[in-house]
Enzyme design. Structure first.
Site, PDB file in Angstrom:
ATOM      1  N   LYS A  75       0.854  -1.196   0.000  1.00  0.00           N
ATOM      2  CA  LYS A  75       0.000   0.000   0.000  1.00  0.00           C
ATOM      3  C   LYS A  75       0.887   1.242   0.000  1.00  0.00           C
ATOM      4  CE  LYS A  75      -3.911   1.867   2.687  1.00  0.00           C
ATOM      5  NZ  LYS A  75      -4.850   1.567   3.797  1.00  0.00           N
ATOM      6  N   SER A 150      -9.754   1.483   2.952  1.00  0.00           N
ATOM      7  CA  SER A 150      -8.933   2.325   2.103  1.00  0.00           C
ATOM      8  C   SER A 150      -7.904   1.546   1.283  1.00  0.00           C
ATOM      9  CB  SER A 150      -8.206   3.368   2.955  1.00  0.00           C
ATOM     10  OG  SER A 150      -7.318   2.738   3.863  1.00  0.00           O
ATOM     11  N   SER A 174      -9.743  -1.112   7.027  1.00  0.00           N
ATOM     12  CA  SER A 174      -9.209  -0.916   5.679  1.00  0.00           C
ATOM     13  C   SER A 174      -8.515  -2.095   5.022  1.00  0.00           C
ATOM     14  CB  SER A 174      -8.249   0.267   5.680  1.00  0.00           C
ATOM     15  OG  SER A 174      -8.991   1.429   5.532  1.00  0.00           O
TER      16      SER A 174
HETATM   17  N1  GLN Z   1     -13.191   3.675   6.637  1.00  0.00           N
HETATM   18  C1  GLN Z   1     -12.496   3.946   7.847  1.00  0.00           C
HETATM   19  C2  GLN Z   1     -12.074   5.386   7.895  1.00  0.00           C
HETATM   20  O1  GLN Z   1     -12.223   6.055   6.927  1.00  0.00           O
HETATM   21  C3  GLN Z   1     -11.332   3.022   8.029  1.00  0.00           C
HETATM   22  C4  GLN Z   1     -10.109   3.438   7.313  1.00  0.00           C
HETATM   23  C5  GLN Z   1      -8.885   2.618   7.634  1.00  0.00           C
HETATM   24  O2  GLN Z   1      -8.973   1.540   8.235  1.00  0.00           O
HETATM   25  N2  GLN Z   1      -7.739   3.141   7.230  1.00  0.00           N
HETATM   26  O3  GLN Z   1     -11.593   5.853   8.884  1.00  0.00           O
END
Ligand code: GLN
Length: 478
Positions: A75, A150, A174
């Site tokens: 990532k 994400s 995510s």
């Molecule tokens: N969707 C969640 C957020 O926007 C989780 C994101 C993540 O785990 N990086 O905070």
């Protein structure tokens, strides 16, 4: 047998060379990435150099790690020395780290072949990958749908077999949610089991580096390779010695599974039906399934967003174009330089969260929001302790819904926050959790099942997942 082990044996038997394997993946990436947008940067030269080193090791009869020569992806928020790491944000465009994240360092030392950096929501904030400055990753099952977020690019890359495995980050879901949307395995480790050193911070008390792979065994192999103590991360656990691969084939007969009703009720009917069917499979494997109520699970979502935004507002303060980050072109004072830089270079989602986080930490609101959210977090942790005295693992849907259409919830904050309702509790309590494919909905989109374990019980959740995978009978073949 996992795919990584099969390829490892093929490399040892010289049925394929690391160079051939790498080249075939690079060709595939070049071919399919324009439609999928999984990779934002392909590191062809680095990949071929590593493959060459591995081939020379094989020719010399030297011992090879299981991950040597295995093509993989990272990532874009995992620091890679000498390779741009942008968090898919304009403010970090062109930023080249001077050190490696521990997770990547460990894989690199083992000879894993980095194919490139994968797409993500800007600074890991989102659940569809649509806030990326590079545009959204596409779901390989149907490109009209999002890959989730994400870590959308990491999930797409693995599910489309543009990498054998990838690392993502999981702050509130995510790794697990995109794995569930795309139909691969996603593991979020216990907080402290995998080093965060070199992971660009979103919300430090929740951030974890997780693994995505095409099957459970590969997930376990990668987890064992990256986990364990790291003196560079002050929250790393000193006494944790991970080895999950050895437990995968153990019988799970007699295991007690708890299913919190509150999360099951949040799921769409199709998701719920598949989950119930999966629980029957577990019963057939000799497990006891019990539905129970844990009312404060519902408080996890608001508590998560308050804490995550508060921490983000502090962590992202460093992008002022002096310490880190690009700088606005024209300005008349230092104050204006910082304002213009942050105003022009952060995307809207990131700005919203910085403002929300600053608000909940501000004088007069701190007790009302931030302190309250922390108290809720404490209650949740205490409740989990009681629950794990009764059950070995918990099973829930990973996401209440399957993948959204591209653009469907881009401007719907409530829908995108609600997408995290089943995943955030594991982050707040620091628990390990895994998402595994358990079937498809009417549209042909994958549905994910989430297994949550007690702290440092990665071996058990991987064992539970592996036995389900065998019962499901769809092992991915080479
Ligand atoms: N969707 C969640 C957020 O926007 C989780 C994101 C993540 O785990 N990086 O905070």
């Amino acid at each position: 047998m996992g795919k990584i082990l099969k390829l490892h044996q093929m490399l040892l038997r010289k049925e394929i060379s690391a160079k051939e394997l790498t080249e075939s993946y690079i060709a595939k990436v070049n071919n399919e990435n324009p439609a999928l947008n999984a990779y934002v940067r392909v590191t062809e030269e680095k990949a071929l150099t590593t493959a060459d080193i591995i081939d020379r090791k094989i020719a010399g009869g030297l011992t090879l790690d299981l991950l040597s020569g295995i093509p993989m992806a990272l990532k874009d928020n995992i620091s890679t020395k000498g390779i741009e790491t942008s968090c898919c944000s304009k403010i970090l465009e062109g930023y080249v780290p001077v050190y490696d994240a521990t997770t990547w360092h460990r894989l690199d030392e083992k000879g894993a072949v980095l194919l490139g950096k994968t797409n993500m929501d800007e600074f890991a904030m989102g659940c569809t990958c649509e806030t990326s400055v590079f545009g959204a990753s596409r779901n390989p099952q149907n490109t009209g749908f999002v890959a989730g977020g994400s870590s959308g690019g990491s999930a797409t890359a693995v599910a489309a077999d543009l990498a054998l495995f990838s690392l993502g980050s999981d702050t509130g879901g995510s790794v697990r949610q995109p794995a569930s949307f795309c139909g691969c395995v996603g593991l979020k480790p216990t907080y402290g089991a995998v080093s965060r050193y070199g992971l660009i911070a979103y919300a430090s008390s929740l951030d974890t580096v997780g693994v995505m792979a095409q099957n459970v065994e590969d997930t376990a192999v990668v987890f064992d390779s990256i986990s364990g103590f790291d003196p560079m991360d002050s929250t790393s656990q000193a006494d944790y010695v991970p080895c999950t691969v050895d437990s995968l084939e153990k019988s799970i007969k007699g295991r007690k599974i708890g299913v919190p009703k509150e999360l099951l009720e949040k799921a769409d009917p199709e998701v719920k039906a598949l989950l119930l069917k999966s629980l029957e499979k577990y019963e057939n494997l000799g497990c006891f399934v019990e539905f129970f109520s844990m009312p404060n699970l519902i408080t996890a979502l608001p508590a998560y967003y308050i804490i995550a935004c508060a921490e983000a507002s502090s962590n992202l303060g460093r992008y002022d174009s002096v310490r880190f980050g690009n700088r606005a072109e024209s300005f008349e004072s230092i104050h204006q330089m910082i304002c213009k830089t942050r105003g022009e270079m952060f995307g809207n989602e990131v700005k919203k969260r910085i403002m929300l986080g600053t608000f909940v930490l501000s004088d007069g609101y701190y007790d009302k929001y931030y302190a309250k959210a922390q108290r809720l977090r404490q209650c949740l942790m205490a409740e989990f302790e009681k629950v794990f005295a009764k059950y070995d693992v918990l099973i829930t849907p990973t996401s209440p819904k399957t993948a959204f259409k591209i653009g469907q919830i881009q401007n719907d904050k409530e829908a995108s926050f609600n997408a995290d309702v089943c995943t955030v509790c594991a982050n707040l309590a620091g628990l390990p959790a895994l998402s595994l494919d358990c079937g498809k909905d009417e549209k042909g989109l994958p549905v994910g099942l989430q297994i949550i374990g007690n702290r440092f019980r990665e071996s058990l959740i991987l064992n539970m997942a592996r036995q389900f995978e065998i019962a499901r009978g769809t092992e991915s073949e080479l």
